[in-house]
Design an enzyme around this catalytic site. Structure first.
Site, PDB file in Angstrom:
ATOM      1  N   CYS A  80       4.858  -0.767  31.535  1.00  0.00           N
ATOM      2  CA  CYS A  80       6.178  -0.983  30.938  1.00  0.00           C
ATOM      3  C   CYS A  80       7.275  -0.371  31.804  1.00  0.00           C
ATOM      4  O   CYS A  80       8.365  -0.939  31.946  1.00  0.00           O
ATOM      5  CB  CYS A  80       6.229  -0.389  29.537  1.00  0.00           C
ATOM      6  SG  CYS A  80       5.054  -1.119  28.388  1.00  0.00           S
ATOM      7  N   ASP A 121      23.363 -22.173  22.693  1.00  0.00           N
ATOM      8  CA  ASP A 121      23.418 -22.710  21.324  1.00  0.00           C
ATOM      9  C   ASP A 121      22.539 -21.907  20.364  1.00  0.00           C
ATOM     10  O   ASP A 121      22.360 -22.283  19.215  1.00  0.00           O
ATOM     11  CB  ASP A 121      23.024 -24.189  21.288  1.00  0.00           C
ATOM     12  CG  ASP A 121      21.596 -24.447  21.793  1.00  0.00           C
ATOM     13  OD1 ASP A 121      20.877 -23.465  22.094  1.00  0.00           O
ATOM     14  OD2 ASP A 121      21.203 -25.630  21.879  1.00  0.00           O
TER      15      ASP A 121
END
Length: 222
Positions: free
Chosen positions: A45, A138
């Site tokens: 990570c 959108d």
């Protein structure tokens, strides 16, 4: 809930390292990448978030905001950020290029289907997998990828698919296997021969195939 391609992405409220956000408001009128990681202070990570931070200017050039998420607390995120900046050789002072969401109660991970049933924390609770969601202006989901905890992501690939989607949204082309910015594109099968001259002034190449069907047509990137 499973968010499918083309679905409106949930407009959630979340605590982050930059304060509380309403996701759609935070995105604004551009694109967004939401990516989760299993846990703070873990090796893979740390490499991922360092790489994402290094590439922050590339995302910004494409009008893309990026945001991370894990099941750790805000205080944990902020402490971990110092390690990420050190590992990545980042010189951003007290700032960090993108926020990280705290999902300590795992509510978002459940809502978005990001829990990894195999990887557990010290309390035997499932961790988040390495999910990637790309959301268009959108607010609809355009891409999702789920990686296992042991496999780090390729952020160059994430930039590549963004380049492809932003290009193909505007031009009547698709991008072929292993395409990169500047490479030849495929003319959509729906484009009629009489439209070629106006749409593709650089011309096209037709590939003759054993079937006799001329469905592979390439053109320099518009």
């Amino acid at each position: 809930m499973v968010v499918l391609l083309g679905d409106l992405f949930p407009n959630f409220s979340a605590e982050t390292t930059i304060g509380n956000i309403q996701f759609h408001d935070w995105i604004g009128d551009g694109w967004a990448v939401l990516f989760s990681h299993p846990s703070d202070f873990t090796p893979v990570c740390t490499t991922e978030l360092a790489r994402a931070a290094q590439l922050a200017p590339e995302f910004e050039k494409r009008n893309v905001k990026i945001i991370g998420l894990s099941c750790d607390t805000i205080s944990s995120h902020k402490l971990w950020i110092q390690d990420i900046k050190n590992y990545g050789g980042l010189t951003c002072g007290d700032n960090f290029p993108f926020p990280i969401i705290s999902d300590a109660d795992r509510s978002l991970a459940v809502q978005l289907g990001m829990l990894d049933p195999v990887e557990k924390d010290s309390d035997n609770l499932p961790l988040t997998c390495r999910a990637v969601f790309i959301i268009a202006p959108d607010k609809k989901l355009r891409l999702s990828i789920l990686y296992p905890a042991t496999t780090g992501r390729n952020f160059d690939e994430i930039l590549r698919v963004i380049d492809s989607m932003q290009l193909t949204d505007k031009k009547k082309v698709a991008t072929p296997v292993d395409w990169k910015q500047g490479g030849d594109c495929m003319v959509l099968p729906t484009v009629k021969n009489e439209e070629i001259k106006d749409l593709f002034p650089k011309g096209i190449s037709n590939y003759m195939l054993p079937s006799g069907k001329q469905y592979i047509r390439t053109t320099p990137q518009p």
